[in-house]
Scaffold this motif. Structure first.
Motif, PDB file in Angstrom:
ATOM      1  N   CYS A 119       0.501  -1.429   0.050  1.00  0.00           N
ATOM      2  CA  CYS A 119       0.167   0.165   0.223  1.00  0.00           C
ATOM      3  C   CYS A 119       0.867   1.122   0.267  1.00  0.00           C
ATOM      4  N   CYS A 122       1.439   2.359  -3.211  1.00  0.00           N
ATOM      5  CA  CYS A 122       0.252   1.869  -4.406  1.00  0.00           C
ATOM      6  C   CYS A 122      -0.501   2.973  -4.682  1.00  0.00           C
ATOM      7  N   ALA A 125      -4.009   2.923  -3.134  1.00  0.00           N
ATOM      8  CA  ALA A 125      -4.104   3.297  -1.465  1.00  0.00           C
ATOM      9  C   ALA A 125      -4.767   4.759  -0.938  1.00  0.00           C
ATOM     10  N   CYS A 128      -9.353   1.716  -2.289  1.00  0.00           N
ATOM     11  CA  CYS A 128      -8.745   0.755  -2.438  1.00  0.00           C
ATOM     12  C   CYS A 128      -9.758   0.057  -1.648  1.00  0.00           C
ATOM     13  N   GLN A 131      -8.681  -2.390   0.712  1.00  0.00           N
ATOM     14  CA  GLN A 131      -8.110  -2.061   2.196  1.00  0.00           C
ATOM     15  C   GLN A 131      -9.315  -1.524   2.573  1.00  0.00           C
ATOM     16  N   ARG A 167      -1.390  -7.206  -7.302  1.00  0.00           N
ATOM     17  CA  ARG A 167      -1.735  -7.049  -6.572  1.00  0.00           C
ATOM     18  C   ARG A 167      -2.590  -7.216  -7.122  1.00  0.00           C
TER      19      ARG A 167
ATOM     20  N   CYS B  72       5.563   7.494   0.680  1.00  0.00           N
ATOM     21  CA  CYS B  72       3.705   6.847   0.804  1.00  0.00           C
ATOM     22  C   CYS B  72       3.204   7.584   1.351  1.00  0.00           C
TER      23      CYS B  72
END
Ligand code: SF4
Ligand code: SF4
Ligand code: SF4
Ligand code: SF4
Ligand code: FES
Lengths: 594, 166
Positions: A119, A122, A125, A128, A131, A167, B72
């Protein structure tokens, strides 16, 4: 109509609907991956398993109750998938019990066995489904300590699409979309079992004009957009409702903005216009001209022949003075099929009541090759119908049309041009005589060839910075709202903002995206008109639209509120608006931005 | 108004009023302290080196082949003070993302350590650096170059996290 009971709630469902559809119509969301309302049913993810049964009846037909007086239900020995089980009268469905929950947990555990759980890198995220359901329906711990299966990553399935095999949860939504909606069966599953992955058929590539929709409907991050990859996290963007201006379909969109720059555009469900989709052209071309090469201040040509930045009021006064220097019938006003109804209406009013000219028209943008039988239309501007309805139409007897403009200029009949949001220098015939024009006043978003020649340049706001309405190819009037902040709309009420936009201060670097000094075209027209003693006092786009609903037949009975409620209304059919229905979006943003 | 009168006990007595004995008592205390061990540190000449548990300014861990951070954005999301700004880009490495831009505004940071706690890569950790002086607001926004610290210098903190982080 069959009556069924879902979680104790008695609902009427149309015959032939599946459990998941009936539930959604009544606001109950059954977890699902592979089901999508406009694709065929595959039934392969098993996430939508629910407990299905019927009411237990005694031999005489009476309903049996247990000791506590509850109705007794005969559940089927095995659970059923909600997406493929049609409703039947007297059916009892339960989506909440321990049994259903443990099935959902088990499916989640199974799907996560080989999922890389990356995640953090990705793009999906934050929006999703995997998720979201992991959070709601899974144990949070893996019991799988063997090696995960490794599959190809970064595979190009098409010019815009990158595929990550690890994924993928093999829901086949993308394959069904390619077959059924894009009508380009270019991708398929290969291998079997836990080795299954997706490939192009030999010699094909998925380059349909609608290919990028698979990125939206992929419930996980297996399909990513090459155009967007890693530009920003979804929760860092502010999403506001807009309309695509790529062609006259007027697909409903959400515009994702970070640092006052458009990061991406994605479709917003409107079953009467674009359903769940939009075309790649719309996604890829409708943000560059907003982000780059902008004219962000009004400008006046000085005595040395150079365009210099000016104050708005000076620019209005300069334009007014130039327009007064020519005779009424020597002025040609050019509206725009790319501007809103409001802009065009006020421009037409300006031409008729202030400039008192009959020379009024707009440029059409037809491209036969662009049109197709699905969404794309041959008219590549969003608002041709609206411009005409609002009064930007050339009168056959009196007045000059665009086609004759070049001749009229070279013959000296037209000496002044007032051009709104249109690059007329792209028309070779007009470009060659543009130097002969004594007065050239231009509204423009970008530094165009027309703006370069102008005497007064007004920086106008693009669709993404404006509020207004467009009238699409089916004469549906649709409301759009600003997504980008300008000095003009800084305090626009109701703009949705991300946490960063909301709480950023002036000295935070991420708030320092340019706030342009552009204005909506109708406001510029009002400024020039008032500099010529018109005394108009429109506060906002809504007050212009309000007036239009009284004076223009097509807009009678409309209001922004009604347009929002019905997802747009068709001109002349106000009495029978179609209801929006239940709106299904393929993903929601978590945490929800507000 | 409700003014309370001092009681007899609260009033200064004769010796206190003449003041001199109290001065002598104070001088006496100073004299005694002169012979006790000193605890004052001559900062900044004498620098204090905190242990691994100390939460100084957050820094990025730099390994041999570059930063650990995959951009992230979780630290940025969790930061209660909105001090962190991250912008990502694509690389050829197995971890496809990396930060093109990583900035921490030290005037916003409240040294809470949430960024360190949320980071899935153990890429941002709290350092021992507490000595932060800026002359301009802009200088307080530290960029990637100023934030990246070689892993070897962060051993104490990484060891601390290994032992005490759950
Ligand atoms: S790539 Fe996405 S949409 Fe396609 S099968 Fe895999 S998970 Fe489903
Ligand atoms: S079909 Fe037309 S309106 Fe819809 S996304 Fe494409 S260009 Fe935009
Ligand atoms: S220590 Fe706390 S305030 Fe400082 S950057 Fe990290 S999360 Fe933000
Ligand atoms: S949480 Fe860690 S990996 Fe993610 S952006 Fe912050 S420092 Fe980088
Ligand atoms: S949604 Fe029903 S099986 Fe996938």
């Amino acid at each position: 109509m069959p009556q069924i009971i879902i979680d104790g709630q008695r609902i009427e469902a149309a015959a032939g609907k599946t459990i998941i559809e009936a539930a959604l119509d009544n606001g109950i969301n059954i977890p699902h991956f592979c089901w999508h309302p406009s694709l065929s049913v595959a039934g392969n993810c098993r996430m939508c398993l629910v407990n299905v049964g019927s009411i237990r009846r005694a031999a005489d037909g009476s309903i049996e109750h247990d000791a506590d007086g509850n109705v007794m239900v005969n559940y089927m020995p095995k659970m059923q998938i909600g997406c493929a089980t049609p409703v039947a009268d007297g059916m009892v469905v339960d989506t909440q019990s321990h049994k259903t929950e443990s099935a959902q947990n088990a499916v989640m555990e199974f799907l996560l066995i080989n999922h890389p759980l990356d995640c953090p890198i990705c793009d999906e995220a934050g929006q999703c489904k995997l998720q979201e359901y992991s959070f709601e329906h899974s144990k949070g711990k893996s019991r799988f300590d063997e090696q995960k299966v490794h599959k190809p990553k970064r595979v190009e399935l098409g010019p815009q699409i990158m595929f990550d095999g690890e994924r993928c949860i093999s829901c086949s939504r993308c394959i069904r979309f390619a077959d059924e909606i894009a009508k380009q069966p270019a991708i398929t599953f290969v291998q079997r079992g836990d080795k299954v992955t997706i490939e192009n058929f030999p010699g094909t590539t998925f380059d349909s004009p609608y290919s990028m929709n698979v990125i939206d409907i992929c419930p996980v991050g297996a399909l990513t957009s090459k155009d967007f990859r890693f530009k920003t996290r979804v929760w860092e963007m502010s999403f506001n409702d807009s309309i695509c201006t790529g062609c006259s379909r007027g697909c409903n969109t959400k515009v994702g903005v970070r640092d006052n720059t458009i990061m991406r555009i994605e479709p917003r469900t409107n079953m009467h216009v674009n359903e769940y989709w939009m075309c790649d052209h719309g996604r890829l071309t409708q943000y560059d001209f907003v982000n780059e090469n902008r004219v962000s201040e009004p400008m006046i040509r000085n005595s040395a022949g150079q365009l210099v930045k000016a104050d708005w009021n000076d620019a209005y006064a300069a334009a007014a003075e130039l327009l007064r220097s020519v005779k009424h019938q020597e002025i040609m006003v050019i509206g725009s099929s790319k501007s809103s109804n409001e802009d065009n209406y006020l421009l037409a009013k300006f031409a008729k009541s202030v400039l008192k000219t009959n020379n009024i028209d707009f440029v059409r943008h037809f491209n036969e090759e662009f049109g197709d039988s699905f969404l794309r239309t041959r008219d590549m501007s969003p608002n041709a119908h609206g411009a005409m309805e609002s009064g930007i139409a050339h009168h056959a007897q009196h007045g000059t049309s665009i086609d004759h403009l070049a001749d009229k200029i070279s013959q000296g009949f037209i000496k002044a041009l007032y051009v709104m949001d249109e690059d007329i220098a792209l028309i070779p015939k007009i470009a060659s005589v543009l130097d002969k024009v004594q007065v050239l006043i231009v509204h423009t978003h970008n530094a165009t060839a027309t703006a370069e020649k102008a005497h007064v340049v007004f920086a106008s706001s693009t669709y993404a910075e404006s509020e207004g309405t467009y009238t699409n190819v089916t004469k549906r009037v649709q409301h759009f709202t600003p997504a980008i902040v300008t000095k003009e709309n800084e305090r626009y009420m109701g703009m949705k903002m991300s946490r960063w936009d909301k709480f950023g201060a002036f000295n935070d670097r991420w708030t320092q995206g340019e706030r342009r000094n552009s204005r909506m075209s109708w406001r510029i027209v009002q400024g020039v008109a008032n500099a010529m003693n018109a005394q108009w006092q429109y506060k906002d786009s809504e007050s212009v639209f309000e007036e239009m609903t009284h004076h223009v037949d097509g807009f009678k009975g409309m209001s922004y509120e009604l347009l929002d409620e019905y997802g747009g209304m068709i001109m002349g059919r106000i009495g029978t608006p179609e209801s929006k229905g239940v709106v299904y979006e393929s993903h929601y943003f978590k945490p929800q931005v507000s | 108004m409700n003014i309370e009168k001092n009681t007899e006990k609260q009033r200064l007595n004769f010796w206190e009023k003449i003041y001199l004995p109290e001065i002598a008592r104070g001088l006496g205390m100073t004299f005694v302290e002169m012979f006790k061990p000193k605890v004052t540190r001559q900062y900044p000449e004498e620098v204090w080196n905190p242990t691994g548990s100390y939460r100084g300014r957050p820094v990025l861990v730099l390994e041999e082949d570059g930063e650990r951070c995959v951009a992230c954005g979780l630290c940025s999301r969790v930061c209660p003070a909105l001090a962190i700004e991250v912008a990502a880009g694509e690389t050829e490495k197995t971890k496809e993302r990396y930060p093109i831009k990583f900035e921490i505004n030290m005037l916003r940071c409240i040294y809470c350590g949430f960024c360190e706690e949320v980071c899935p890569e153990e890429a941002i950790v709290m350092s021992k650096d507490y000595d932060l002086v800026f002359e301009k607001q802009e200088d307080a926004i530290l960029d990637k170059d100023q934030l990246l610290i070689p892993m070897a210098q962060l051993q104490d903190r990484l060891e601390f996290l290994r032992q005490y982080r759950r």
